[in-house]
Write a protein that holds these residues in place. Structure first.
Motif, PDB file in Angstrom:
ATOM      1  N   THR A 245       0.847  -1.192   0.000  1.00 16.87           N
ATOM      2  CA  THR A 245       0.000   0.000   0.000  1.00 16.87           C
ATOM      3  C   THR A 245       0.884   1.243   0.000  1.00 16.87           C
ATOM      4  OG1 THR A 245      -1.768  -1.125   1.209  1.00 16.87           O
ATOM      5  CG2 THR A 245      -1.781   1.289   1.237  1.00 16.87           C
ATOM      6  N   THR A 321      -4.244   6.478  -1.284  1.00 13.94           N
ATOM      7  CA  THR A 321      -3.542   5.196  -1.332  1.00 13.94           C
ATOM      8  C   THR A 321      -3.764   4.482  -2.669  1.00 13.94           C
ATOM      9  OG1 THR A 321      -5.391   3.930  -0.402  1.00 13.94           O
ATOM     10  CG2 THR A 321      -3.860   4.952   1.150  1.00 13.94           C
ATOM     11  N   LYS A 322      -2.808   3.632  -2.993  1.00  8.21           N
ATOM     12  CA  LYS A 322      -2.951   2.717  -4.118  1.00  8.21           C
ATOM     13  C   LYS A 322      -2.058   1.517  -3.879  1.00  8.21           C
ATOM     14  CE  LYS A 322       0.570   4.917  -7.075  1.00  8.21           C
ATOM     15  NZ  LYS A 322       0.828   5.572  -8.375  1.00  8.21           N
ATOM     16  N   LYS A 323      -2.310   0.426  -4.579  1.00  8.16           N
ATOM     17  CA  LYS A 323      -1.505  -0.773  -4.452  1.00  8.16           C
ATOM     18  C   LYS A 323      -0.402  -0.771  -5.506  1.00  8.16           C
ATOM     19  CE  LYS A 323      -3.838  -2.825  -1.131  1.00  8.16           C
ATOM     20  NZ  LYS A 323      -3.247  -3.141   0.189  1.00  8.16           N
TER      21      LYS A 323
END
Length: 335
Positions: A245, A321-323
């Motif tokens: 994350t 957020t991002k993966k």
């Protein structure tokens, strides 16, 4: 440890240490109040071939201990015949703080908020100035090992400037739960190192006052990944995490009521705007205030201290957020 030698020094001169050996050094940094030397314990593993200098710095905050066994185990497990370059482990950066079992220096100042220090400054300013000039400045790469502070707990997460290609790569090689994209500021040790062109990340190794074997082992995998990536050691980069994350920014949430605090979310939990995150009760058990998440995000760290004066921390919220993957096979092929 094979080939171990011991030295007393006043400055880290890497060229002076023998190749193909592990050396222990006590670096005299200041004198205490009765004129006796205060010495920083450093371990230097020097390969037979020239190469980069990777520094690992532990216990800049005196109660943040998990970084110490990371360095110990890394060096203990080394095959010096395979090492190219030098690994320098600063086992305890804040010696007075560690001996007092406290975060701050012995004058009450946070050493990670006053870089670059001063040659003619206060007790803590002088200490930080010499720490950087005599030790950290000699590194090509720096891994600054930290934990949460007293009364708080952290995920296993990394602070790194993700706009810097090498710092970003070092962060992702750690396989952490979370990476916080954080441009270092000059008053921190990481920030001062970055200003001097040293590629650097901060690793947050969960909780203070403890040795936590799971996160120590996870961090060792990541540090070895960096050594393999830099061609300092032969080995296969491991990327056990499915994804990481990435938080583009973060901030702490605080109480505005005093009392007994209960923080509900778990570390690493994804939150939605409006989720209840905490409640404050009187000493008689009556709820006086509830707190709700102001926006979507992830819990990076949180308070576990129930004794809450107004203005105390609730949780550290990572947002935007991002993966992302740790390091892909394609990236490794093009390193």
């Amino acid at each position: 440890m094979e080939g171990q030698h011991s030295y007393r020094i006043k400055e880290l001169n890497i060229e002076s240490f023998p190749k193909g050996q592990i050396s222990e050094a006590w670096l005299h940094i200041i004198n205490n109040g009765i004129g006796e030397p205060v010495r920083i314990p450093i371990i230097i593993a020097k390969g037979k071939e020239d190469g980069p200098v990777l520094g690992l710095n532990a216990a800049l905050h005196g109660n943040e201990l998990n970084g110490i066994p990371v360095i110990q185990k890394l060096i203990n497990d080394l095959n010096l015949d395979e090492l190219r370059g030098t690994i320098v482990g600063v086992l305890v950066a804040n010696v007075p703080g560690l001996l007092l079992e406290q975060r701050a220096f012995n004058d009450g100042v946070d050493l990670n908020r006053i870089s670059p220090g001063k040659r003619d400054g206060t007790q803590s300013e002088l200490y930080v100035y010499r720490l950087f000039e005599r030790i950290v400045k000699k590194f090509d790469y720096l891994i600054d090992l930290h934990t949460a502070s007293f009364g708080r707990v952290n995920t296993y997460y990394i602070r790194a400037d993700m706009s810097d290609k090498m710092s970003s790569r070092m962060a992702r090689l750690q396989n952490p739960e979370i990476i916080l994209n954080h441009t270092p500021i000059g008053i921190t040790l990481r920030g001062r190192a970055a200003i001097h062109g040293i590629k650097t990340i901060t690793i947050e190794l969960r909780d203070p006052h403890l040795f936590q074997r799971d996160v120590i082992n996870d961090s060792l995998t990541g540090v070895r990944n960096i050594l393999y990536d830099l061609k300092m050691l032969p080995g296969e980069i491991l990327c056990p995490a499915d994804d990481i994350t990435l938080c583009e920014s973060s901030y702490w949430l605080y109480t505005d009521e005093g009392g007994i605090l209960n923080v509900f979310p778990q570390l690493g939990q994804q939150l939605k705007k409006g989720d209840k995150i905490a409640a404050v009760k009187t000493i008689f058990g009556k709820t006086v205030k509830e707190y709700f998440c102001p926006e979507d995000g992830v819990v990076i760290g949180k308070s576990v201290n129930p004794i809450n004066q107004s203005g105390s921390r609730i949780l550290h919220l990572g947002i935007n957020t991002k993966k992302i993957p740790c390091i892909t096979a394609q990236e490794l092929d093009h390193q």
